[in-house]
Scaffold this motif. Sequence first.
Motif, mmCIF file in Angstrom:
data_model
loop_
_atom_site.group_PDB
_atom_site.id
_atom_site.type_symbol
_atom_site.label_atom_id
_atom_site.label_comp_id
_atom_site.label_asym_id
_atom_site.label_seq_id
_atom_site.Cartn_x
_atom_site.Cartn_y
_atom_site.Cartn_z
ATOM 1 N N ASP A 149 10.047 4.676 -9.832
ATOM 2 C CA ASP A 149 10.299 4.479 -8.406
ATOM 3 C C ASP A 149 9.313 3.483 -7.803
ATOM 4 O O ASP A 149 9.684 2.591 -7.039
ATOM 5 N N GLN A 150 8.034 3.678 -8.179
ATOM 6 C CA GLN A 150 7.012 2.766 -7.636
ATOM 7 C C GLN A 150 7.260 1.339 -8.105
ATOM 8 O O GLN A 150 7.194 0.386 -7.329
ATOM 9 N N TRP A 151 7.584 1.204 -9.400
ATOM 10 C CA TRP A 151 7.801 -0.137 -9.932
ATOM 11 C C TRP A 151 9.007 -0.799 -9.271
ATOM 12 O O TRP A 151 8.954 -1.960 -8.850
ATOM 13 N N LEU A 152 10.098 -0.064 -9.145
ATOM 14 C CA LEU A 152 11.306 -0.658 -8.584
ATOM 15 C C LEU A 152 11.083 -1.079 -7.128
ATOM 16 O O LEU A 152 11.560 -2.127 -6.681
ATOM 17 N N TYR A 153 10.296 -0.255 -6.415
ATOM 18 C CA TYR A 153 9.992 -0.602 -5.027
ATOM 19 C C TYR A 153 9.229 -1.922 -4.963
ATOM 20 O O TYR A 153 9.580 -2.835 -4.211
ATOM 21 N N ALA B 229 0.826 -1.203 0.000
ATOM 22 C CA ALA B 229 0.000 0.000 0.000
ATOM 23 C C ALA B 229 0.861 1.255 0.000
ATOM 24 O O ALA B 229 0.505 2.264 -0.622
ATOM 25 N N LEU B 230 2.028 1.194 0.654
ATOM 26 C CA LEU B 230 2.903 2.369 0.728
ATOM 27 C C LEU B 230 3.296 2.874 -0.665
ATOM 28 O O LEU B 230 3.562 4.069 -0.847
ATOM 29 N N THR B 231 3.335 1.970 -1.640
ATOM 30 C CA THR B 231 3.705 2.365 -3.008
ATOM 31 C C THR B 231 2.908 3.568 -3.470
ATOM 32 O O THR B 231 3.410 4.436 -4.184
ATOM 33 N N PHE B 232 1.624 3.598 -3.111
ATOM 34 C CA PHE B 232 0.738 4.630 -3.630
ATOM 35 C C PHE B 232 0.523 5.763 -2.636
ATOM 36 O O PHE B 232 -0.235 6.683 -2.906
ATOM 37 N N LEU B 233 1.171 5.663 -1.476
ATOM 38 C CA LEU B 233 0.886 6.640 -0.432
ATOM 39 C C LEU B 233 2.009 7.644 -0.232
ATOM 40 O O LEU B 233 1.769 8.768 0.168
ATOM 41 N N VAL B 234 3.255 7.248 -0.506
ATOM 42 C CA VAL B 234 4.361 8.153 -0.140
ATOM 43 C C VAL B 234 5.043 8.699 -1.393
ATOM 44 O O VAL B 234 4.862 8.203 -2.498
ATOM 45 N N SER B 235 5.882 9.731 -1.168
ATOM 46 C CA SER B 235 6.536 10.413 -2.281
ATOM 47 C C SER B 235 7.624 9.533 -2.894
ATOM 48 O O SER B 235 8.038 8.533 -2.309
ATOM 49 N N ASN B 236 8.087 9.941 -4.080
ATOM 50 C CA ASN B 236 9.106 9.158 -4.771
ATOM 51 C C ASN B 236 10.389 9.056 -3.964
ATOM 52 O O ASN B 236 11.063 8.035 -3.959
ATOM 53 N N TYR B 237 10.748 10.150 -3.278
ATOM 54 C CA TYR B 237 11.981 10.104 -2.488
ATOM 55 C C TYR B 237 11.859 9.076 -1.371
ATOM 56 O O TYR B 237 12.762 8.275 -1.132
ATOM 57 N N HIS B 238 10.706 9.060 -0.720
ATOM 58 C CA HIS B 238 10.528 8.073 0.349
ATOM 59 C C HIS B 238 10.472 6.650 -0.209
ATOM 60 O O HIS B 238 10.928 5.715 0.434
ATOM 61 N N LEU B 239 9.928 6.521 -1.418
ATOM 62 C CA LEU B 239 9.920 5.190 -2.041
ATOM 63 C C LEU B 239 11.342 4.717 -2.307
ATOM 64 O O LEU B 239 11.676 3.542 -2.110
ATOM 65 N N PHE B 240 12.188 5.665 -2.738
ATOM 66 C CA PHE B 240 13.598 5.324 -2.949
ATOM 67 C C PHE B 240 14.229 4.836 -1.640
ATOM 68 O O PHE B 240 14.922 3.823 -1.595
#
Lengths: 290, 340
Positions: free
Chosen positions: B179-183, B41-52
């Motif tokens: 970023d989302q995909w890599l996460y 769920a975090l994938t769609f909730l946080v910013s790209n930097y946080h996903l990194f």
Amino acid sequence: MQGVLHQILSGLATGGIYASLALALVMIYQATHHVNFAQGEMATLSTYIAYTMVTAGWSYWVSFIATVVVSFIMGVVVERVLMRPMTNAPVLALVGVFIGLLLIVNAMTGWIWDFTIKTFPSPFHSSTPLLGGFLSGHELGSTVVTLVMLLCIYLFFRHTSLGLAMRAAAYNPVSSRLVGVRVGWMLALGWGLAAAIGAIAGMMIAPIVFLDPNMMAGVLLYAFAGALLGGIENPLGAVIGGFAVGVIENLGGAYVVGTELKLTLALVIIVAVLMIKPSGLLGRTVMSRV
Amino acid sequence: MSGEITAEATEASTSIRTQPSTRARPVPFAVTVIVLAGAVALTFLVSNYHLFQLTMLVGYAVAILGLNIATGYNGQISLGHGAFYAVGAYTAAILMSNFDVPYWATLPIAAIISAIIGFLIGFPALRFTGLYLALTTFALAVAVPQLLKFKGIEDWTGGVQGIVISKPEAPFGLPLNPDQWLYLFSLGVAGLLFLFAWNLIRGRIGRAMMAIRDHALAAEAMGIDLALLKTRTFAVSAMYTGVAGALSAIAVEFVAPDSFTVFVSIFLFVGLVVGGVASITGAIFGAAFIVFIPNIAEQVSKAAPGAIYGVILIAFMYLMPSGVAGLLRRLYHRLVPSSR
């Protein structure tokens, strides 16, 4: 041939510094069977203390002696505070504490004196190279300092009752305690001495490699290699091993692997010694019954 | 003779006492599902930097799990796992930049290469125990940047400059940014690796690994082939850390010798201790620690993360040798008495 001789002599000069640090490692190993991963960082901290005193305008040799004393106290305090409760801890916990100490000291030096590279003064000025151009003034001077220090340590352990007590405490703690040696304090003194020796090594190498918080990482590795090569149970062996590693490093760096892979040479020596003759050149082989 | 036996016995009992989690206790199924669902769920909730950051966290968790397999479960203390991390990262980067291998295909190759190197290092490691192994692997870790800068392999490694690679796009036209995909991709890889580790540890091989750690002689007497198992354990451990390195290289999009100093190995070790030695879930807590603490600490000073790591490492050694995972496990058993 001239070149080889030059490499050997300057190898001996840096080897003296490795020998000192190797001796510091062996002192702690003999007493507690610990290898102090933070020995190099502690030496760096001592060198920074000396740097501060010199830049504050103290004369070099006053700073030198003050630094040695401060480092000795620092070593004793570290043993009393950090190592004492860990006497019977498993190896993993010990490695953890040593690595923790390394991180703290490294960060502290970076924090106080920041990470820029500084030049450290050498007391041995000479514009002309000595010994027919083979050695610089600093190389000769640092070798003399190292040899004098080693002689003092030898005399201390051989000919004073405190030295005897320290050797006894390391060799057989239980019996020593029975005859009234305060084993715990002897260990602390050993740590203090090791820190003091490290401080001298740091002050001698700093003019060569320049002062920065990570300057001792490589030196520590060579010292490990030297201690293992000579036999980590044997102080004399460690000193000889240190000198030998200095020469091997210089010759290898000049003629075999090139300067970029010098550190790898230390790794190779460590692995080779542990594989071929784990007790080192002068160590005795320890048999353990199971 | 009797003295020796007692010494042996106390030694064995101390090592058991200080490493309480000798068995891999399964985290309840429901908790696992909730955590995984939350992570997705975090994938769609946080910013790209946080996903990194989270992608890095997942990578570190796998690396620490790898270190835990060798150090926590098998008792081979390694301070040099940064070397395997570097091997994995460089394998991925070289394959992607020089050979145009797709990013997902670099992971199995990185795994194989790190496993082989781990196996080879595992051989000399057989002869060293405890402190000597820590020392040798420490030397390896210190030498890594120099080895990576070596002129002879500069055509591949890019020397001091390193290699720049680019982040993969989401496949099959999925509506995700890179970023989302890599996460999600890292999460999937890590999930598989965690499952595999959990199966390995609770099975026959895992028990044999722990038997070697707790009492090598007794383990050998029970018919365990020490050399075989220890080298293979080291290989598996290196494999995990190598895959983690490859994931991190893809996420950072860059590798260079100076990103793999001795501190990588030390930080992995810190993560291991803080998360929990010999604990699979501990790897996640350890990774969270080494990803997020520097961010908080760097607001104080550039040097603060190191100091905080050091202080916390020593504090854990004294007060909480079983790490965060051990603490949570104790709390859980206290709150749910039936779980004992």
